[in-house]
Every structure is written in C-alpha cells, then in structure tokens.
Design an enzyme around this catalytic site. Structure first.
Site, PDB file in Angstrom:
ATOM      1  N   ASP A  62       0.848  -1.187   0.000  1.00  0.00           N
ATOM      2  CA  ASP A  62       0.000   0.000   0.000  1.00  0.00           C
ATOM      3  C   ASP A  62       0.887   1.241   0.000  1.00  0.00           C
ATOM      4  O   ASP A  62       1.650   1.478   0.940  1.00  0.00           O
ATOM      5  CB  ASP A  62      -0.908  -0.012   1.237  1.00  0.00           C
ATOM      6  CG  ASP A  62      -1.863   1.165   1.253  1.00  0.00           C
ATOM      7  OD1 ASP A  62      -2.577   1.347   0.266  1.00  0.00           O
ATOM      8  OD2 ASP A  62      -1.885   1.897   2.264  1.00  0.00           O
ATOM      9  N   THR A  83      -3.083   5.562  -4.456  1.00  0.00           N
ATOM     10  CA  THR A  83      -1.968   6.330  -3.880  1.00  0.00           C
ATOM     11  C   THR A  83      -0.665   6.075  -4.635  1.00  0.00           C
ATOM     12  O   THR A  83       0.087   7.010  -4.920  1.00  0.00           O
ATOM     13  CB  THR A  83      -1.779   5.983  -2.392  1.00  0.00           C
ATOM     14  OG1 THR A  83      -1.641   4.567  -2.248  1.00  0.00           O
ATOM     15  CG2 THR A  83      -2.971   6.438  -1.578  1.00  0.00           C
ATOM     16  N   THR A  84      -0.402   4.812  -4.960  1.00  0.00           N
ATOM     17  CA  THR A  84       0.839   4.491  -5.676  1.00  0.00           C
ATOM     18  C   THR A  84       0.835   5.115  -7.060  1.00  0.00           C
ATOM     19  O   THR A  84       1.847   5.688  -7.503  1.00  0.00           O
ATOM     20  CB  THR A  84       1.011   2.964  -5.781  1.00  0.00           C
ATOM     21  OG1 THR A  84       0.983   2.391  -4.471  1.00  0.00           O
ATOM     22  CG2 THR A  84       2.331   2.612  -6.435  1.00  0.00           C
ATOM     23  N   ASP A  96      -9.171   0.638   1.539  1.00  0.00           N
ATOM     24  CA  ASP A  96      -9.098   1.151   0.160  1.00  0.00           C
ATOM     25  C   ASP A  96     -10.385   0.845  -0.592  1.00  0.00           C
ATOM     26  O   ASP A  96     -10.937   1.690  -1.310  1.00  0.00           O
ATOM     27  CB  ASP A  96      -7.918   0.520  -0.586  1.00  0.00           C
ATOM     28  CG  ASP A  96      -6.573   1.059  -0.105  1.00  0.00           C
ATOM     29  OD1 ASP A  96      -6.571   1.993   0.719  1.00  0.00           O
ATOM     30  OD2 ASP A  96      -5.538   0.539  -0.546  1.00  0.00           O
TER      31      ASP A  96
END
Length: 553
Positions: A56, A89-90, A381
C-alpha cells in the site's frame, strides 16, 4: 557581503531544481514496484524492530523516515489521494515522479520551469475533461459493478485470495450506512481478529462493543432487546459542596447506607419499568447497582466509549441520555439479539440483527498479525472506492486504459497549444504512460510490446482496452469487470501535477543549519554527498538530508 549565518546553506538555480527533482523521483521509485495486480511488497522495519509488510503506497511512505522537504511534497500526494478517495496512492506518486523526470529533460533542453509548469497545468485540465467525457455511467443500484470495483481495489494486495468474498462484504457495509446525508465511512467499524482464515471474515449488521457484562449473574443473551444508552455514572451522586456529617449512633450510619441502596434500586427500577433489557453506561456502575441489575435480568456494560454509544444509537435507533429521569420508551434502541461472545480470545458484546442498521462492523480474520493488517488496509481502500463510485456515479476501465487514452489525446491536443508549452504537454502525455509501462514491468512482461499493443487498440477507438497482467494480452477491461472510480484518476492527476509544479517552481533553497548528508551508512562524514540530495540508505531507510547544498551566500 555575508547575509546568511555561517550555519545556513543555500542552493540555487539548476542545482536546486536538480536536487529537488532527484528527491521526488527517489520517492516515486521506492513504491513503483508495488503497482498493479502483480506488484511486489515492501518490508518496513522501524527502530524498535516492528515490522510492516505491505504494498500500500501511502503506508510505505508514511512508515519511511523521509527528511527531504521536496520528497515530503511527494509523500503529501499519497496522503491527499488516500484522504480524498482511499485508493490510487501508488499511481499518484508514480505519475508525480515521472512528471519530474520528464521535466528534467526539458530543463536540460533550456525550457524554462515556468513554461513547463504552465504546460503541465493545461495538460492536467484537458486530461480531466477527457476522463469526464469518456467515463462510464454507473447506477447506484448496479450491485455487480460495485462489487467489481471493490474487487479491483483489492487485487494485488494481501486480501486477493478472498477478494470476491470480501468485496461482497464491503459493498453490503457501504450500502448499509448510506443515508440522506451521504456515506460516512466512520460508521463502518473494521475489527481485526488474529485466528482463522480470511474467508471467515464477516459483516455484523450492528455494533461489536469491546466490553463484557459487568456481573457474572447477568444473562449472556438477550433476544428482541430494548437497549438504553446512558452517558453518565450509575452511582449515587456526590454532594456538590464539602459537607461533614457527625454520626452518634451505628443505626444512623446504616440509615445512610440503606438510603444509598434505595437510590440505586430506584435507578434500576426506572430501567426495568421502561422495559430495558440491555444498558450501556458511559461511566462506572456501582457494585450494588450491578447486583440489582442482575436481579432484574438486565445486561449492563460500563465505561463504553462515546464513539460506541454513538454507533449504538445509530445502529439501534436509540438516543443517548444523560439523566435516567428523562428516559422514556421512545429513547430505547432495539436489536434482535445482544450476546456476549468470544472473538479472538476476547469477550465482547455483539449487538446485531438490527432491522435498518446504519452502523455496521466488519470482522476481518487472518492467520497472523501481518496478514490481518494488510487485509484491513485493502478493505479500507475498497470502502473508499465504493463510496466514491456511489457519490459520483462514474467509473473508468483499469489496466492502464485511461492513461493510454489520455496520452493519445493529449499528443493531439499539444498541436493546438502554442509556444514551448506544447513540449510540456507532450511530456505530460509521455509521463502518463508510466502506469501501463510499470504494470507490464511488474508482471514480468515486455513493457515496449505491451505499450505498442495498447496504443494500437486505442488508436483504433477502443477506450476500454487495457493490459491483463496475468495473460499479457490487451483485453476489454469493462467486460472483464476491471473498473475503478473516475475520482481515483482525476484526483491522482490533479495531486501529482500540483506537486510536480510546486517542486519545479523552486529555484532557491535556503536552509537554516546543516542539512547536508551523504547516503545513509557512509563511514566518512566528509565524503561526497549524493548529487541532488541524500540517497535512500538501507533499502527502506530514511531519505537523506539535503545533500549538495552549497555554502553560505
């Protein structure tokens, strides 16, 4: 003339830009291998020896000890993405890093940073317009699509083995807490239990309170229970002024004690008369009150947290009261069952079988602490993307399809942009292709072949064509059910662009004190600093200081 103090450091011009760009790219590179369904995990070990195993992006960046101010701007991208959407997010961080990489080449070609920033902003606005136009409409009643979105968010994470089961639970949870005011995910409590398998995770339509009944003589179970929520102390009130009572006879003392007992008995009688089967008390419960409650067959729990009382009120339809004298039948909540059960070695009270629970609990099970923690992150998520989909009603295909389409259309758009900004728009288009390219690399595929196939399909008008990381083929992502909310992509582009522009516009770094430092682990303090900022020592160590910063002005 010396203007700055001797301890201050200053780096300006291209040196400052290069230093900040290098720091931002290093952060992006640290999470790049975690992207996609075949992304790898990172093991993060802190100074106390605690271990976190995750892929994550935001968790990795939070756990890393990053000191460099420009690098922290990229970390903020992931945090914004997490807060706004809950997923992607990545992707946001990787795009930000690639935007900086493309900008570095333009700066080397004597394109001014302000020109690049303007081109990036124009490209970002155009990209968001394209995505809005191309997005697929989704109805809130389309449960299958919601499940597909939840499943996509979990793919490639620790929960993948049971993603179908968990996705169903996530959708049920979000739909349960939805009301006229929207969807507040604080009403979905995620409880983790070490023991059992992920498949044994369940959704409790109600609240699990981390408390036990206060007296062993109270029943374990109440069916069709009326529930009182009391935010106070079940004790005899103390006088508000200091008072002294002289007792001259033992019988007088007994009268005082009898009077206290009578007060407690009256309080319990108030509950019994109102038909209460279970009471949750925010403060303490007197020992004698516990005795009387047990006699009446009322289950009682003390020192319940405010958040628990609010969740119970929302789930059962009850109202939290501060004075038992004000308690009426209308204030009571209702639950089909209230039971004390063992969960993960702890006794807790389950308040469930509620007709229209607006507060629910997801019980997540796993074989080890590390597994449970990673599944919890995947579920959070997934909750975020399902909420975003219900609120916006639009989704996009996955597998790098949106980025490939954006790159194609932005290159056409660049022709209409005048001046040198055109080069920045083209660079923006190239930067977006880092997503499908990275998906291919992380899946062990040839990134060039994959990108050529994707471009060919999109050039032919196939917007939903994306890369299947398992087979290596370019397939229709919408038909395969690989979709994600529109907001995940638009927010990622917006955040990444703003961070990159902010970093590019910095041409002078003035630091009070010595922030220079070589790569972590250098034995020679006088050794050369890493060009453009300290390196990431020890694999997942902290970002080094602002290495390479010149002396005082």
């Amino acid at each position: 003339m010396i203007v700055l103090s001797e301890d201050s450091q200053r780096t300006s011009g291209k040196d400052a830009q290069s230093m900040n760009i290098t720091a931002g790219k290093a952060v992006a590179e640290s999470v790049r291998t975690t992207l996609g369904p075949k992304g790898m995990d990172k093991m993060l070990v802190d100074s106390g020896g605690s271990v976190v195993v995750t892929n994550d992006g935001v968790t990795i960046l939070k756990e890393m000890d990053i000191d460099h101010p420009a690098a922290n701007m990229i970390v903020e991208v992931s945090e914004t993405q997490e807060n706004e959407v809950g997923d992607g997010t990545t992707s946001a961080v990787v795009v930000a890093g690639e935007l900086l990489d493309q900008a570095e080449e333009l700066i080397d070609s004597e394109i001014h940073a302000t020109t690049i920033a303007q081109g990036y902003r124009e490209a970002a606005e155009k990209a968001k317009d394209i995505l809005e136009t191309e997005a697929i409409e989704v109805s809130a009643d389309d449960r299958d699509t919601l499940v597909e979105i939840a499943t996509t968010a979990m793919t490639g994470k620790g929960a993948e083995g049971a993603k179908d089961h968990l996705a169903e639970l996530v959708v049920d949870a979000v739909l349960a807490v939805e009301d006229d005011d929207g969807i507040d995910l604080d009403n979905v409590d995620v409880e983790t239990v070490v023991g059992g398998s992920i498949d044994e995770s369940e959704l409790v339509e109600g609240v699990i309170v981390d408390k036990e009944r206060v007296d062993e003589n109270m029943p374990y179970f109440a069916e069709d229970a009326n529930i009182a929520l009391f935010d106070g102390a079940f004790e005899v009130k103390e006088t508000e002024i200091d008072a002294e009572v002289n007792v001259t006879d033992p019988s007088q003392l007994q009268e005082f004690l009898d009077q206290e007992e009578e007060q407690l008995k009256e309080m319990v009688d108030q509950l019994a008369d109102a038909g209460v089967d279970v009471v949750f008390v925010g403060d303490g419960i007197d020992d004698m009150a516990q005795h009387y409650l047990a006699q009446e067959g009322i289950i009682a729990a003390r020192r319940a947290k405010n958040s628990d009382l609010k969740a119970l009120a929302r789930a059962t339809g009850g109202r939290v009261v501060s004075n038992l004298d004000d308690l009426t039948e209308d204030d009571l909540g209702f639950a089909g069952s209230v039971t004390q059960k063992d969960i993960g070695g702890d006794e807790r009270l389950f308040v469930e079988d509620v007709e229209d629970a607006k507060s629910v609990t997801l019980v997540v099970r796993g074989s080890t602490d590390h597994v449970v923690d990673e599944v919890e992150r995947a579920i959070e998520d997934s909750l975020g993307v399902v909420r975003a989909t219900l609120e916006d009603g639009k989704v996009l295909p996955g597998g790098g399809a949106p980025e490939t389409e954006l790159a194609l259309q932005l290159r056409d758009f660049a022709d209409s942009v005048g001046g040198r900004e055109q080069l920045a728009v083209e660079a923006f288009a190239d930067a977006l292709e880092v997503i499908p390219r990275t998906l291919a690399e992380n899946a062990g595929l040839d990134s060039i072949d994959s990108l050529v196939s994707l471009r060919s399909q999109h050039d032919g008008g196939d917007f939903t064509a994306g890369l299947d990381a398992y087979s290596g083929n370019v397939i229709d992502m919408e038909n395969e059910g690989v979709v994600e909310p529109l907001r995940v992509k638009t927010q990622a582009i917006e955040s990444a662009t703003e961070a990159a522009v902010m970093i590019l516009r910095i041409d002078d770094v003035i630091a009070a004190g010595d922030l220079s430092g070589g790569q972590v682990g250098d034995d020679d303090d006088d050794g050369p600093d890493m060009p453009g900022g300290g390196g990431m020592g020890g694999g997942m160590g902290g970002m080094g200081g602002m290495g390479g910063m010149g002396g005082a002005m």
